[in-house]
Design a protein around this motif. Structure first.
Motif, mmCIF file in Angstrom:
data_model
loop_
_atom_site.group_PDB
_atom_site.id
_atom_site.type_symbol
_atom_site.label_atom_id
_atom_site.label_comp_id
_atom_site.label_asym_id
_atom_site.label_seq_id
_atom_site.Cartn_x
_atom_site.Cartn_y
_atom_site.Cartn_z
ATOM 1 N N ALA A 71 -73.647 1.599 3.655
ATOM 2 C CA ALA A 71 -74.098 2.399 4.797
ATOM 3 C C ALA A 71 -73.664 3.854 4.666
ATOM 4 N N VAL A 72 -72.455 4.076 4.214
ATOM 5 C CA VAL A 72 -71.943 5.447 4.099
ATOM 6 C C VAL A 72 -72.592 6.186 2.927
ATOM 7 N N SER A 73 -72.808 5.505 1.821
ATOM 8 C CA SER A 73 -73.333 6.189 0.639
ATOM 9 C C SER A 73 -74.850 6.322 0.633
ATOM 10 N N LYS A 74 -75.564 5.394 1.217
ATOM 11 C CA LYS A 74 -77.022 5.388 1.110
ATOM 12 C C LYS A 74 -77.720 6.106 2.265
ATOM 13 N N TYR A 75 -77.161 6.027 3.466
ATOM 14 C CA TYR A 75 -77.811 6.581 4.648
ATOM 15 C C TYR A 75 -77.063 7.819 5.132
ATOM 16 N N SER A 76 -77.822 8.801 5.636
ATOM 17 C CA SER A 76 -77.203 10.070 6.022
ATOM 18 C C SER A 76 -77.142 10.292 7.532
ATOM 19 N N ASP A 77 -77.679 9.396 8.334
ATOM 20 C CA ASP A 77 -77.641 9.609 9.780
ATOM 21 C C ASP A 77 -76.245 9.304 10.339
ATOM 22 N N GLY A 78 -75.973 9.867 11.497
ATOM 23 C CA GLY A 78 -74.646 9.744 12.096
ATOM 24 C C GLY A 78 -74.283 8.326 12.488
ATOM 25 N N ALA A 79 -75.245 7.558 12.969
ATOM 26 C CA ALA A 79 -74.958 6.183 13.385
ATOM 27 C C ALA A 79 -74.589 5.308 12.185
ATOM 28 N N SER A 80 -75.226 5.545 11.063
ATOM 29 C CA SER A 80 -74.877 4.789 9.853
ATOM 30 C C SER A 80 -73.477 5.147 9.378
ATOM 31 N N LYS A 81 -73.161 6.443 9.446
ATOM 32 C CA LYS A 81 -71.810 6.871 9.056
ATOM 33 C C LYS A 81 -70.767 6.277 10.000
ATOM 34 N N ALA A 82 -71.057 6.268 11.302
ATOM 35 C CA ALA A 82 -70.127 5.688 12.281
ATOM 36 C C ALA A 82 -69.961 4.190 12.040
ATOM 37 N N ALA A 83 -71.067 3.502 11.773
ATOM 38 C CA ALA A 83 -70.988 2.066 11.484
ATOM 39 C C ALA A 83 -70.171 1.818 10.220
ATOM 40 N N GLY A 84 -70.333 2.678 9.224
ATOM 41 C CA GLY A 84 -69.557 2.541 7.996
ATOM 42 C C GLY A 84 -68.069 2.753 8.227
ATOM 43 N N VAL A 85 -67.730 3.768 9.024
ATOM 44 C CA VAL A 85 -66.315 4.030 9.319
ATOM 45 C C VAL A 85 -65.716 2.879 10.117
ATOM 46 N N PHE A 86 -66.439 2.418 11.131
ATOM 47 C CA PHE A 86 -65.962 1.258 11.888
ATOM 48 C C PHE A 86 -65.886 0.018 10.997
#
Length: 132
Positions: A71-86
């Motif tokens: 999720a963090v490496s492939k997608y650039s939207d904020g929700a994907s980054k937040a989901a990856g961090v969580f």
């Protein structure tokens, strides 16, 4: 709760294909919570409850780590980054739970090994040799 937050983040993101893993983990954790709360683990002795919880923690940690990297490496939207961090936070939480559950599982298995037939067999042999 963390699995549910990750599920919501994945629904709102472009990485919606990853939403099934946190949903299943949330439902499985909810089931085990209610099973322990309603004392199902004492009613159903045939199921090794500590092993079930141990396997849930191991698979959740591995799956969350893998989908968080994707999720963090492939997608650039904020929700994907937040989901990856969580997801990375959930990986750490499940790894800690894995360690705690592993200690409970070892204690459970040691308790079960003292009830094994081999332990009774050696006691029976000792009592037979004393009677001779």
């Amino acid at each position: 709760v963390l699995s549910f937050i990750i599920f919501i983040c994945y629904i709102a993101s472009l990485a919606a294909s990853f939403m099934m893993a946190p949903l299943l983990e949330f439902l499985l954790a909810l089931f085990l919570f209610f099973a322990y709360a309603s004392k199902l683990n004492e009613k159903f002795k045939g199921l090794y409850w500590p092993l079930t919880d141990f396997l849930r923690c191991v698979t959740a940690a591995v799956i969350y780590f893998a989908i968080s990297i994707a999720a963090v490496s492939k997608y650039s939207d904020g929700a994907s980054k937040a989901a990856g961090v969580f997801g990375f936070i959930a990986t750490i939480v499940y790894a800690i739970d894995f360690y705690i559950t592993f200690n409970d599982l070892v204690a459970f298995l040691k308790q079960g090994s003292s009830d094994s037939p081999e332990g009774h067999k050696s006691e029976d042999e000792d009592s037979n040799s004393d009677s001779d």
